[in-house]
Design an enzyme around this catalytic site. Structure first.
Site, mmCIF file in Angstrom:
data_model
loop_
_atom_site.group_PDB
_atom_site.id
_atom_site.type_symbol
_atom_site.label_atom_id
_atom_site.label_comp_id
_atom_site.label_asym_id
_atom_site.label_seq_id
_atom_site.Cartn_x
_atom_site.Cartn_y
_atom_site.Cartn_z
ATOM 1 N N ARG A 75 0.827 -1.211 0.000
ATOM 2 C CA ARG A 75 0.000 0.000 0.000
ATOM 3 C C ARG A 75 0.861 1.261 0.000
ATOM 4 N NH1 ARG A 75 -2.565 -3.713 -0.968
ATOM 5 N NH2 ARG A 75 -4.584 -4.358 -0.184
ATOM 6 N N SER A 123 -11.264 0.369 2.176
ATOM 7 C CA SER A 123 -10.548 -0.007 3.399
ATOM 8 C C SER A 123 -9.900 1.229 4.013
ATOM 9 C CB SER A 123 -9.473 -1.050 3.078
ATOM 10 O OG SER A 123 -10.063 -2.229 2.575
ATOM 11 N N GLU A 168 -5.322 4.538 5.687
ATOM 12 C CA GLU A 168 -4.997 4.489 4.252
ATOM 13 C C GLU A 168 -5.319 5.791 3.516
ATOM 14 O OE1 GLU A 168 -5.183 1.476 1.445
ATOM 15 O OE2 GLU A 168 -5.668 -0.129 2.862
#
Length: 337
Positions: A166, A237, A332
């Site tokens: 990520r 997410s 995130e």
């Protein structure tokens, strides 16, 4: 200058949380010439710049200063290579899911595990998006950027993008690079990735394991677990799956035998959704925001929420998980400004 600028432009439809937000100044980038024009404008006016695509990984405040520029560069170019490989170049403004479906229709495979992820192509390398056993770095050959410092366009190869879980160079240097195109190495030969058990189980019994079946199964799983941003505001997410040492994993596993985790080299990746769910947050709602009833990893806007409420909720969850498990959750989405 070809760019058009709009004052006090509404951004509610340009962030998937659906927060009420307004750009002090808004414009659209549809070509490399527009990029040059924008840079000239910034030289003259010295104002902040926020680049957006579909707004799928963004948490906006009510007033966004300076310029918000939406990248809408469109392109799909195919180059047939040896051994049934295909080099695919996509403009940063192309819709991610629609691009995967178009490629499948043309018999080009490799991105099907990443179906239904919201956003545009230009956002995919930034987060190194991943799902169901595939990360986009596994398919990217190079990323074309405009370098604000060097004032030129050039390609960064896969290694230069510094991809990690990520993560990428673009995430850490958001003020330096504007992604214009992404080049993928895909194939006309199916190479099905079925390492993720729920995906294998989701393919209809008796149906062949082929890219189209995987695409359909991924779509079914995501629609069952994750809310549609058009119906319920969210950024997908909200937390990364934390990576812990083998020693910390073993200690937690002894205390919580049903804990969900996956090997990550010599370490372990914990399922953030399991940690949050175990603390009872799934379905929680306060004011206009909450935690999705079917997926604890997703924070949602029920229609009248705002950035401050999401920020407060996220911090409460992080504090609770840290206190209970000794694990730090990392957010995130990007908060701006």
């Amino acid at each position: 200058m070809s760019l058009l600028f709009f004052s006090d432009h509404p951004l509610r439809g340009l962030n998937t949380f659906g927060f009420e937000a307004y750009a002090q100044c808004f414009t659209r980038i549809e070509s490399k010439d527009d990029v040059i024009s924008l840079h000239q404008y910034l030289d003259e006016h010295r104002v902040p710049l926020l680049l957006i695509g579909g707004g799928s990984n963004l948490v906006l405040g009510p007033k966004v200063p300076g310029i918000v520029a939406q990248v809408l560069i469109a392109e799909m170019a195919l180059e047939e290579l040896a051994a049934d490989r295909v080099r695919v170049t996509l403009g940063a403004g192309e819709a991610w899911h629609a691009s995967i479906e178009r490629l499948l229709d043309q018999g080009i495979y490799g991105l099907e595990n990443l179906a239904l992820i919201p956003g545009c192509v230009g956002a995919a390398p930034v987060q190194n998006i991943g799902a169901y056993g595939v990360e986009v770095k596994d398919r990217i050959e190079a990323v074309e950027v405009y370098d604000w410092q060097q004032r030129r366009f050039y390609w960064l190869d896969n290694a230069e993008c510094r991809f990690a879980y990520r993560d990428s160079i673009f995430k850490h240097h958001a003020d330096r690079y504007l992604i214009t195109r992404v080049r993928f190495l895909l194939s006309r030969l199916p190479n099905c990735v079925l390492s993720y058990k729920p995906l294998r189980e989701a393919i209809e019994p008796g149906r062949e394991h082929n890219p189209r079946a995987i695409f359909n199964a991924v779509c079914r799983i995501r629609r069952a677990k994750l809310p549609d941003p058009d119906l319920l505001g969210n950024a997908g997410s909200f937390f990364k799956n934390p990576i812990v040492s083998a020693a910390q994993y073993e200690a937690l596993k002894q205390k919580y035998p049903d804990m969900v985790a996956y090997p990550e080299g010599s370490a372990f990746k914990l399922a953030a959704g399991w940690l949050i769910d175990r603390r009872g947050w799934k379905g929680y709602r306060r004011d206009g925001v909450g935690v999705h009833e079917h997926q604890a990893l997703v924070l949602v806007n029920h229609g009248d929420g705002c950035r401050q409420q999401i920020e407060t909720l996220a911090q409460q969850i992080r504090n609770d998980v840290m206190e209970q498990f000794g694990v730090q959750l990392e957010v995130e989405p990007r908060f701006y400004p």
